[in-house]
Motif scaffolding. Structure first.
Motif, PDB file in Angstrom:
ATOM      1  N   GLY A 110       0.772  -1.227   0.000  1.00 25.40           N
ATOM      2  CA  GLY A 110       0.000   0.000   0.000  1.00 25.40           C
ATOM      3  C   GLY A 110       0.802   1.275   0.000  1.00 25.40           C
ATOM      4  O   GLY A 110       0.246   2.350   0.245  1.00 25.40           O
ATOM      5  N   SER A 111       2.103   1.203  -0.282  1.00 26.05           N
ATOM      6  CA  SER A 111       2.945   2.402  -0.266  1.00 26.05           C
ATOM      7  C   SER A 111       3.019   3.010  -1.661  1.00 26.05           C
ATOM      8  O   SER A 111       3.220   2.297  -2.652  1.00 26.05           O
ATOM      9  CB  SER A 111       4.355   2.073   0.221  1.00 26.05           C
ATOM     10  N   SER A 112       2.889   4.326  -1.714  1.00 26.90           N
ATOM     11  CA  SER A 112       3.116   5.026  -2.971  1.00 26.90           C
ATOM     12  C   SER A 112       4.617   5.088  -3.241  1.00 26.90           C
ATOM     13  O   SER A 112       5.436   4.803  -2.355  1.00 26.90           O
ATOM     14  CB  SER A 112       2.532   6.433  -2.915  1.00 26.90           C
ATOM     15  N   LEU A 113       4.970   5.502  -4.452  1.00 23.23           N
ATOM     16  CA  LEU A 113       6.388   5.590  -4.794  1.00 23.23           C
ATOM     17  C   LEU A 113       7.083   6.625  -3.927  1.00 23.23           C
ATOM     18  O   LEU A 113       8.219   6.413  -3.473  1.00 23.23           O
ATOM     19  CB  LEU A 113       6.543   5.936  -6.277  1.00 23.23           C
ATOM     20  N   ASN A 114       6.419   7.752  -3.656  1.00 20.80           N
ATOM     21  CA  ASN A 114       7.025   8.786  -2.810  1.00 20.80           C
ATOM     22  C   ASN A 114       7.254   8.274  -1.396  1.00 20.80           C
ATOM     23  O   ASN A 114       8.319   8.502  -0.804  1.00 20.80           O
ATOM     24  CB  ASN A 114       6.126  10.028  -2.778  1.00 20.80           C
ATOM     25  N   LYS A 115       6.276   7.580  -0.850  1.00 15.63           N
ATOM     26  CA  LYS A 115       6.429   7.045   0.504  1.00 15.63           C
ATOM     27  C   LYS A 115       7.512   5.986   0.547  1.00 15.63           C
ATOM     28  O   LYS A 115       8.316   5.937   1.502  1.00 15.63           O
ATOM     29  CB  LYS A 115       5.100   6.467   0.987  1.00 15.63           C
ATOM     30  N   PHE A 116       7.566   5.133  -0.461  1.00 16.68           N
ATOM     31  CA  PHE A 116       8.588   4.087  -0.489  1.00 16.68           C
ATOM     32  C   PHE A 116       9.984   4.703  -0.510  1.00 16.68           C
ATOM     33  O   PHE A 116      10.879   4.287   0.248  1.00 16.68           O
ATOM     34  CB  PHE A 116       8.383   3.201  -1.720  1.00 16.68           C
ATOM     35  N   LEU A 117      10.203   5.706  -1.365  1.00 11.60           N
ATOM     36  CA  LEU A 117      11.517   6.329  -1.457  1.00 11.60           C
ATOM     37  C   LEU A 117      11.861   7.097  -0.188  1.00 11.60           C
ATOM     38  O   LEU A 117      13.027   7.131   0.228  1.00 11.60           O
ATOM     39  CB  LEU A 117      11.566   7.262  -2.674  1.00 11.60           C
ATOM     40  N   ASN A 118      10.870   7.713   0.451  1.00 12.76           N
ATOM     41  CA  ASN A 118      11.136   8.425   1.695  1.00 12.76           C
ATOM     42  C   ASN A 118      11.562   7.463   2.801  1.00 12.76           C
ATOM     43  O   ASN A 118      12.517   7.740   3.544  1.00 12.76           O
ATOM     44  CB  ASN A 118       9.892   9.213   2.115  1.00 12.76           C
ATOM     45  N   ASN A 119      10.871   6.334   2.921  1.00  9.14           N
ATOM     46  CA  ASN A 119      11.272   5.331   3.913  1.00  9.14           C
ATOM     47  C   ASN A 119      12.651   4.766   3.598  1.00  9.14           C
ATOM     48  O   ASN A 119      13.444   4.474   4.510  1.00  9.14           O
ATOM     49  CB  ASN A 119      10.249   4.200   3.950  1.00  9.14           C
ATOM     50  N   LEU A 120      12.951   4.621   2.307  1.00  9.42           N
ATOM     51  CA  LEU A 120      14.265   4.115   1.922  1.00  9.42           C
ATOM     52  C   LEU A 120      15.351   5.129   2.277  1.00  9.42           C
ATOM     53  O   LEU A 120      16.435   4.745   2.733  1.00  9.42           O
ATOM     54  CB  LEU A 120      14.278   3.818   0.419  1.00  9.42           C
ATOM     55  N   ASP A 121      15.085   6.416   2.077  1.00 10.61           N
ATOM     56  CA  ASP A 121      16.042   7.454   2.466  1.00 10.61           C
ATOM     57  C   ASP A 121      16.344   7.389   3.962  1.00 10.61           C
ATOM     58  O   ASP A 121      17.498   7.564   4.392  1.00 10.61           O
ATOM     59  CB  ASP A 121      15.500   8.839   2.113  1.00 10.61           C
ATOM     60  N   GLN A 122      15.330   7.138   4.761  1.00  6.53           N
ATOM     61  CA  GLN A 122      15.538   7.044   6.206  1.00  6.53           C
ATOM     62  C   GLN A 122      16.439   5.863   6.557  1.00  6.53           C
ATOM     63  O   GLN A 122      17.324   5.976   7.418  1.00  6.53           O
ATOM     64  CB  GLN A 122      14.192   6.924   6.916  1.00  6.53           C
ATOM     65  N   LEU A 123      16.228   4.725   5.895  1.00  2.00           N
ATOM     66  CA  LEU A 123      17.094   3.567   6.145  1.00  2.00           C
ATOM     67  C   LEU A 123      18.537   3.867   5.757  1.00  2.00           C
ATOM     68  O   LEU A 123      19.479   3.474   6.459  1.00  2.00           O
ATOM     69  CB  LEU A 123      16.582   2.356   5.365  1.00  2.00           C
ATOM     70  N   VAL A 124      18.726   4.551   4.634  1.00  2.00           N
ATOM     71  CA  VAL A 124      20.077   4.854   4.152  1.00  2.00           C
ATOM     72  C   VAL A 124      20.775   5.811   5.098  1.00  2.00           C
ATOM     73  O   VAL A 124      21.955   5.632   5.437  1.00  2.00           O
ATOM     74  CB  VAL A 124      20.009   5.424   2.727  1.00  2.00           C
ATOM     75  N   LEU A 125      20.085   6.844   5.559  1.00  2.42           N
ATOM     76  CA  LEU A 125      20.677   7.794   6.490  1.00  2.42           C
ATOM     77  C   LEU A 125      20.960   7.139   7.836  1.00  2.42           C
ATOM     78  O   LEU A 125      21.903   7.513   8.527  1.00  2.42           O
ATOM     79  CB  LEU A 125      19.750   8.985   6.675  1.00  2.42           C
ATOM     80  N   ARG A 126      20.155   6.161   8.209  1.00  2.01           N
ATOM     81  CA  ARG A 126      20.362   5.471   9.491  1.00  2.01           C
ATOM     82  C   ARG A 126      21.516   4.478   9.420  1.00  2.01           C
ATOM     83  O   ARG A 126      22.420   4.486  10.260  1.00  2.01           O
ATOM     84  CB  ARG A 126      19.075   4.747   9.896  1.00  2.01           C
ATOM     85  N   ASP A 127      21.491   3.603   8.406  1.00  8.23           N
ATOM     86  CA  ASP A 127      22.442   2.486   8.335  1.00  8.23           C
ATOM     87  C   ASP A 127      23.620   2.731   7.407  1.00  8.23           C
ATOM     88  O   ASP A 127      24.519   1.893   7.327  1.00  8.23           O
ATOM     89  CB  ASP A 127      21.723   1.218   7.879  1.00  8.23           C
ATOM     90  N   GLY A 128      23.608   3.832   6.671  1.00  6.97           N
ATOM     91  CA  GLY A 128      24.673   4.065   5.709  1.00  6.97           C
ATOM     92  C   GLY A 128      24.425   3.419   4.363  1.00  6.97           C
ATOM     93  O   GLY A 128      25.244   3.537   3.458  1.00  6.97           O
ATOM     94  N   GLY A 129      23.308   2.729   4.219  1.00  5.06           N
ATOM     95  CA  GLY A 129      22.985   2.103   2.944  1.00  5.06           C
ATOM     96  C   GLY A 129      21.830   1.130   3.095  1.00  5.06           C
ATOM     97  O   GLY A 129      21.523   0.665   4.205  1.00  5.06           O
ATOM     98  N   ALA A 130      21.171   0.849   1.994  1.00  6.00           N
ATOM     99  CA  ALA A 130      20.085  -0.129   1.961  1.00  6.00           C
ATOM    100  C   ALA A 130      19.982  -0.646   0.531  1.00  6.00           C
ATOM    101  O   ALA A 130      20.518  -0.040  -0.405  1.00  6.00           O
ATOM    102  CB  ALA A 130      18.753   0.482   2.414  1.00  6.00           C
ATOM    103  N   ALA A 131      19.302  -1.762   0.368  1.00  4.09           N
ATOM    104  CA  ALA A 131      19.142  -2.372  -0.954  1.00  4.09           C
ATOM    105  C   ALA A 131      17.669  -2.417  -1.321  1.00  4.09           C
ATOM    106  O   ALA A 131      16.789  -2.364  -0.455  1.00  4.09           O
ATOM    107  CB  ALA A 131      19.735  -3.781  -0.983  1.00  4.09           C
ATOM    108  N   VAL A 132      17.412  -2.504  -2.608  1.00  7.29           N
ATOM    109  CA  VAL A 132      16.055  -2.649  -3.133  1.00  7.29           C
ATOM    110  C   VAL A 132      16.033  -3.864  -4.045  1.00  7.29           C
ATOM    111  O   VAL A 132      16.829  -3.952  -4.987  1.00  7.29           O
ATOM    112  CB  VAL A 132      15.606  -1.393  -3.903  1.00  7.29           C
ATOM    113  N   LEU A 133      15.138  -4.789  -3.745  1.00 12.09           N
ATOM    114  CA  LEU A 133      14.950  -5.975  -4.570  1.00 12.09           C
ATOM    115  C   LEU A 133      13.743  -5.743  -5.468  1.00 12.09           C
ATOM    116  O   LEU A 133      12.651  -5.436  -4.985  1.00 12.09           O
ATOM    117  CB  LEU A 133      14.732  -7.205  -3.694  1.00 12.09           C
ATOM    118  N   VAL A 134      13.960  -5.843  -6.765  1.00 10.36           N
ATOM    119  CA  VAL A 134      12.874  -5.683  -7.727  1.00 10.36           C
ATOM    120  C   VAL A 134      12.310  -7.073  -7.996  1.00 10.36           C
ATOM    121  O   VAL A 134      12.891  -7.866  -8.736  1.00 10.36           O
ATOM    122  CB  VAL A 134      13.355  -5.012  -9.025  1.00 10.36           C
ATOM    123  N   GLU A 135      11.174  -7.369  -7.371  1.00 10.28           N
ATOM    124  CA  GLU A 135      10.564  -8.689  -7.469  1.00 10.28           C
ATOM    125  C   GLU A 135       9.605  -8.746  -8.655  1.00 10.28           C
ATOM    126  O   GLU A 135       9.098  -7.734  -9.133  1.00 10.28           O
ATOM    127  CB  GLU A 135       9.791  -9.002  -6.192  1.00 10.28           C
TER     128      GLU A 135
END
Length: 512
Positions: A110-135
């Protein structure tokens, strides 16, 4: 009731649960920032015990009460969300049609593209990086294994479309890459997931068990570890299959570097300060709770026959008898312990403010030399530019994988654009006046002045500078034409007639 089975060995390279050494080295840091970001699991007592251990000789009940009075501040999480909000000021050009159609549910949660990218930005700023799996869902096949979908249009009509899965850095436990034609290519990735199973011992309980997803080019496997009677671990393949693409469809988004699964934690120092602030605040609250209340003191009370003293009753309608040398007063804490703790808490809070601001804008201190300011400004600019470039490259690869799944052409103009002016330090009032003064003195052009004001957030980012300059030029031209028309309506006087005329004394001097 949940039972968690996470005792798999992580240092055995013969098992799928093996964690690469570079990830193990930063495991403690990742745990700390995750605790700070979740605000200690919403102030869960079990998490706070790690940072406020029970003191020697402290009883369990008072210790639990002390934990209950200790509240963790959300400063770290708020800072990350604020920075992620700045990174959300982007524009997407020529987004693929299939991705636009799935914009309101790109992750099947149920996440929009904007919400998905915003949550991903938070993970990257927190952990120094994150991955995205295109299923991509597996294609429909008949009993003989033949595909029932023969075209991209049929796949779209069958609602078969990709979706995006965010992978936290701690769960991307192993990987291999190689360089092909100057580009890093992933040849193997292991993702640790958690699946919920029924608990055989409890009819209403569940078991959360790690399941490992092994990805290689064109293939996937789901593997579970089973421990035998002799303590030997065995890998059991619970599912496997082939992927449409002959590559590993995973994209890395790093905060400080572009190497796959690499990069440092940009705000780990702020997390450490947040934990220090938590412990100091806990000590201060405990001192206030125990010592800051006034204590009634009575002197000269007469002893009872049994050697005890009469009870002391306080209230508006009560009284007490004291000897001539007796006294009654309230004793208050006279030491400087509370003040010193308060000063230290305020000092750590100031460090937290400075640390969060310096990540995006550089140090705000006034005691820097010009050389230090230039060097730090360049460092911050490079850090922010790397973050922006990595996000743009990550989204470009996501669109490429998505359109390849859908047999859809990707426009050369497709991409994500972030204006780095949004992350520039806002100009102060005196700096704005300085730019206006340089423009008034013809030392800066109109375009340069507006550009610097917009970069410093004195002007809205929505203003198109070229259009604004053209509009100002047209307005000046219109005013000049209007002035000429008014002059012609007054009789067509020569503009020189409106110039001041010399006085008589100056005229006589010139004649002589």
């Amino acid at each position: 009731m949940h039972t968690v089975n996470v005792d798999h060995p992580t240092d055995r390279p013969d098992l799928v649960s093996y964690i690469r050494p570079e990830l193990r080295d930063i495991g403690t840091q990742l745990d700390r920032v995750a605790d700070c970001f979740s605000v200690f699991a919403d102030n869960d007592l079990g998490v706070r015990e790690r940072y406020l251990p029970q003191e020697p000789g402290e009883r369990t009940t008072p210790y639990e009460q002390r934990l209950g009075r200790s509240i963790f501040s959300s400063f770290y999480r708020d800072a990350i969300r604020a920075f992620a909000g700045l990174l959300s000021n982007y524009q997407i050009h020529e987004i693929p049609i299939s991705m636009e159609e799935a914009d309101d549910n790109v992750d099947r949660r149920g996440s929009s593209l904007n919400k998905f990218l915003n949550n991903l930005d938070q993970l990257v700023l927190r952990d120094g990086g994150a991955a995205v799996l295109v299923e991509m869902p597996p294609e429909t096949v008949d009993e003989e294994g033949n595909s029932l979908e023969t075209s991209a249009m049929e796949e779209i009509e069958a609602a078969r479309a990709p979706w995006l899965v965010p992978i936290e850095r701690q769960n991307l436990i192993n990987w291999r890459t190689k360089v092909v034609n100057g580009r890093e290519v992933v040849t193997m990735a292991v993702i640790r997931t958690v699946e919920e199973r029924e608990d055989p011992k409890n009819p209403f309980g569940t078991v959360l068990e790690p399941i490992y997803l092994l990805l290689t080019p064109g293939n996937w496997q789901k593997i579970r570890l089973v421990r035998g009677a002799g303590g030997k671990w065995t890998m059991v393949i619970e599912g496997e299959g082939q992927m449409t693409l002959p590559v590993v469809p995973i994209v890395w988004y790093g905060a400080t570097g572009s190497q796959f699964a690499g990069g440092s934690l940009p705000l780990s120092g702020l997390a450490d300060l947040s934990i220090q602030h938590f412990t100091l605040r806990s000590d201060l609250v405990e001192l206030i709770h125990r010592l800051a209340l006034p204590v009634p003191v009575r002197k000269g009370a007469q002893q009872l026959p049994d050697g005890s003293y009469p009870p002391m009753t306080l209230g508006p309608n009560s009284g007490m008898d004291l000897s001539e040398l007796g006294d009654f007063y309230f004793a208050e804490l006279s030491g400087s312990s509370l003040q010193q703790h308060q000063v230290e808490v305020e000092h750590v809070e100031a460090l937290m403010d400075r640390s969060s601001l310096s990540f995006m804008y550089g140090s705000t201190g006034n005691g820097r030399t010009a050389t230090e300011a230039v060097l730090q400004g360049s460092q911050v600019a490079s850090q922010v530019r790397t973050l922006i470039e990595n996000k743009q490259a990550m989204f470009g690869l996501i669109m490429k994988l998505w359109t390849t799944y859908m047999a859809e052409d990707l426009n050369e103009e497709s991409g994500l654009d972030i204006n780095d002016n949004l992350i520039a330090r806002p100009l102060e009032a005196q700096e704005v006046q300085a730019y206006l003064g340089l423009y008034a003195g013809d030392l800066l052009s109109h375009e340069t002045t507006l550009g610097e004001l917009q970069k410093g957030q004195a002007l809205s980012q929505d203003i198109d500078l070229e259009e604004e300059i053209a509009r100002v030029t047209d307005e000046r031209k219109a005013r000049a034409e209007e002035a000429m028309e008014m002059m012609q309506e007054t009789g067509g006087e020569d503009p020189a007639d409106f110039a001041p005329k010399p006085n008589e004394s100056e005229s006589s001097d010139k004649e002589e």
